[in-house]
Write a protein that holds these residues in place. Structure first.
Motif, PDB file in Angstrom:
ATOM      1  N   UNK A   1       0.840  -1.201   0.000  1.00 53.19           N
ATOM      2  CA  UNK A   1       0.000   0.000   0.000  1.00 53.19           C
ATOM      3  C   UNK A   1       0.876   1.251   0.000  1.00 53.19           C
ATOM      4  N   UNK A   2       0.364   2.293  -0.634  1.00 52.88           N
ATOM      5  CA  UNK A   2       1.018   3.595  -0.598  1.00 52.88           C
ATOM      6  C   UNK A   2      -0.010   4.595  -0.084  1.00 52.88           C
ATOM      7  N   UNK A   3       0.376   5.395   0.917  1.00 50.41           N
ATOM      8  CA  UNK A   3      -0.513   6.413   1.469  1.00 50.41           C
ATOM      9  C   UNK A   3      -0.462   7.640   0.575  1.00 50.41           C
ATOM     10  N   UNK A   4      -1.623   8.020   0.058  1.00 52.11           N
ATOM     11  CA  UNK A   4      -1.743   9.176  -0.827  1.00 52.11           C
ATOM     12  C   UNK A   4      -2.790  10.120  -0.244  1.00 52.11           C
ATOM     13  N   UNK A   5      -2.333  11.180   0.434  1.00 51.85           N
ATOM     14  CA  UNK A   5      -3.300  12.163   0.901  1.00 51.85           C
ATOM     15  C   UNK A   5      -3.765  13.014  -0.274  1.00 51.85           C
ATOM     16  N   UNK A   6      -4.990  13.494  -0.191  1.00 53.65           N
ATOM     17  CA  UNK A   6      -5.486  14.346  -1.274  1.00 53.65           C
ATOM     18  C   UNK A   6      -4.663  15.622  -1.292  1.00 53.65           C
ATOM     19  N   UNK A   7      -3.984  15.843  -2.400  1.00 53.36           N
ATOM     20  CA  UNK A   7      -3.140  17.034  -2.565  1.00 53.36           C
ATOM     21  C   UNK A   7      -3.534  17.764  -3.847  1.00 53.36           C
ATOM     22  N   UNK A   8      -4.753  17.495  -4.301  1.00 49.81           N
ATOM     23  CA  UNK A   8      -5.253  18.134  -5.512  1.00 49.81           C
ATOM     24  C   UNK A   8      -6.742  18.405  -5.342  1.00 49.81           C
TER      25      UNK A   8
ATOM     26  N   UNK B   1      -5.303  20.014   4.411  1.00 45.69           N
ATOM     27  CA  UNK B   1      -6.533  20.816   4.436  1.00 45.69           C
ATOM     28  C   UNK B   1      -7.734  20.115   3.804  1.00 45.69           C
ATOM     29  N   UNK B   2      -7.493  19.204   2.857  1.00 45.86           N
ATOM     30  CA  UNK B   2      -8.609  18.510   2.211  1.00 45.86           C
ATOM     31  C   UNK B   2      -9.256  17.481   3.142  1.00 45.86           C
ATOM     32  N   UNK B   3      -8.493  16.941   4.081  1.00 40.92           N
ATOM     33  CA  UNK B   3      -9.044  15.986   5.038  1.00 40.92           C
ATOM     34  C   UNK B   3      -9.357  14.624   4.454  1.00 40.92           C
ATOM     35  N   UNK B   4      -8.683  14.271   3.366  1.00 38.60           N
ATOM     36  CA  UNK B   4      -8.948  12.986   2.716  1.00 38.60           C
ATOM     37  C   UNK B   4      -7.620  12.361   2.307  1.00 38.60           C
ATOM     38  N   UNK B   5      -7.568  11.055   2.366  1.00 40.26           N
ATOM     39  CA  UNK B   5      -6.413  10.314   1.873  1.00 40.26           C
ATOM     40  C   UNK B   5      -6.828   8.877   1.645  1.00 40.26           C
ATOM     41  N   UNK B   6      -5.994   8.135   0.934  1.00 43.37           N
ATOM     42  CA  UNK B   6      -6.323   6.750   0.649  1.00 43.37           C
ATOM     43  C   UNK B   6      -5.054   5.918   0.531  1.00 43.37           C
ATOM     44  N   UNK B   7      -5.174   4.653   0.854  1.00 44.42           N
ATOM     45  CA  UNK B   7      -4.104   3.700   0.571  1.00 44.42           C
ATOM     46  C   UNK B   7      -4.419   3.071  -0.778  1.00 44.42           C
ATOM     47  N   UNK B   8      -3.431   3.021  -1.656  1.00 44.87           N
ATOM     48  CA  UNK B   8      -3.594   2.358  -2.945  1.00 44.87           C
ATOM     49  C   UNK B   8      -2.522   1.287  -3.056  1.00 44.87           C
ATOM     50  N   UNK B   9      -2.932   0.101  -3.473  1.00 42.22           N
ATOM     51  CA  UNK B   9      -2.016  -1.021  -3.631  1.00 42.22           C
ATOM     52  C   UNK B   9      -2.280  -1.690  -4.972  1.00 42.22           C
ATOM     53  N   UNK B  10      -1.460  -1.388  -5.942  1.00 41.35           N
ATOM     54  CA  UNK B  10      -1.603  -2.020  -7.247  1.00 41.35           C
ATOM     55  C   UNK B  10      -2.809  -1.520  -8.017  1.00 41.35           C
TER      56      UNK B  10
END
Length: 194
Positions: free
Chosen positions: A115-122, A158-167
């Motif tokens: 998994x890679x942690x990707x916070x919303x940065x857009x 500031x967006x308050x959202x993020x996700x783990x993505x794996x493949x």
């Protein structure tokens, strides 16, 4: 009393044995001799691809080499100069439809499950899910061993959202046939940055 409270009350009345919560301070989570090697192996196991950016190589050239047919590339990262769409300025998530490659930045990766942690940065997070191919830029020094370590590192902006993505996205629910890209990207490539 609400229906929910009524149902929960019935459950509580019928509890015969109670257990104390476990002590979570001394969890013996999995550790790997080399988390980077494990992360690469797990990423390949889940159908993803890992490419290391060689010193002196422009990440834009690498992305063009990996996806030579791509016409629409979406990213708001300043280092991605080949982007044709910016998720901060497009106006709606629907405008990202038809994106060949989305390029985002991961904060850290997890060796245990790739998994890679990707916070919303857009502005429009849909770029993570609507792109046909997802490229995740990740510093190779930012790999943790397990999800216990990962949860401690999660932080939101500031967006308050993020996700783990794996493949890449995949499912085999329908007729037991593996379908890639069922809910999100058909392919996922992690580019390990120095």
């Amino acid at each position: 009393m609400s229906t929910k409270e009524d149902i929960l009350g019935k459950y509580r009345k019928n509890v015969r044995e109670k257990f104390d919560m476990p002590d979570l301070t001394d969890i013996k989570a999995i550790k790997y001799p080399d988390p980077l090697v494990q992360f690469i192996s797990m990423t390949q196991n889940v159908g993803g691809k890992v490419v290391e950016l060689e010193p002196g190589t422009d990440v834009n050239d690498l992305i063009k080499e990996l996806y030579p047919e791509a016409k629409e590339i979406a990213s708001n990262l300043p280092e991605i100069t080949i982007a044709t769409r910016n998720p901060d300025t497009i106006g709606s998530p629907q405008a990202l439809n038809g994106t060949d490659v989305g390029v985002v930045k991961g904060v850290f990766g997890v060796a245990e499950n790739a998994c890679v942690w990707i916070p919303q940065a857009m502005e429009e997070k849909a770029v993570c899910f609507i792109s046909e191919n997802l490229v995740i830029l990740l510093k190779k020094s930012e790999i943790v061993h397990n999800m216990h370590e990962a949860y401690k590192r999660i932080c939101f902006n500031d967006y308050g959202y993020g996700t783990f993505i794996s493949g890449p996205s995949k499912t085999a629910d329908i007729a037991q046939v593996l379908v890639m890209g069922a809910q999100a990207a058909r392919s996922a490539t992690v580019i390990l940055m120095p």
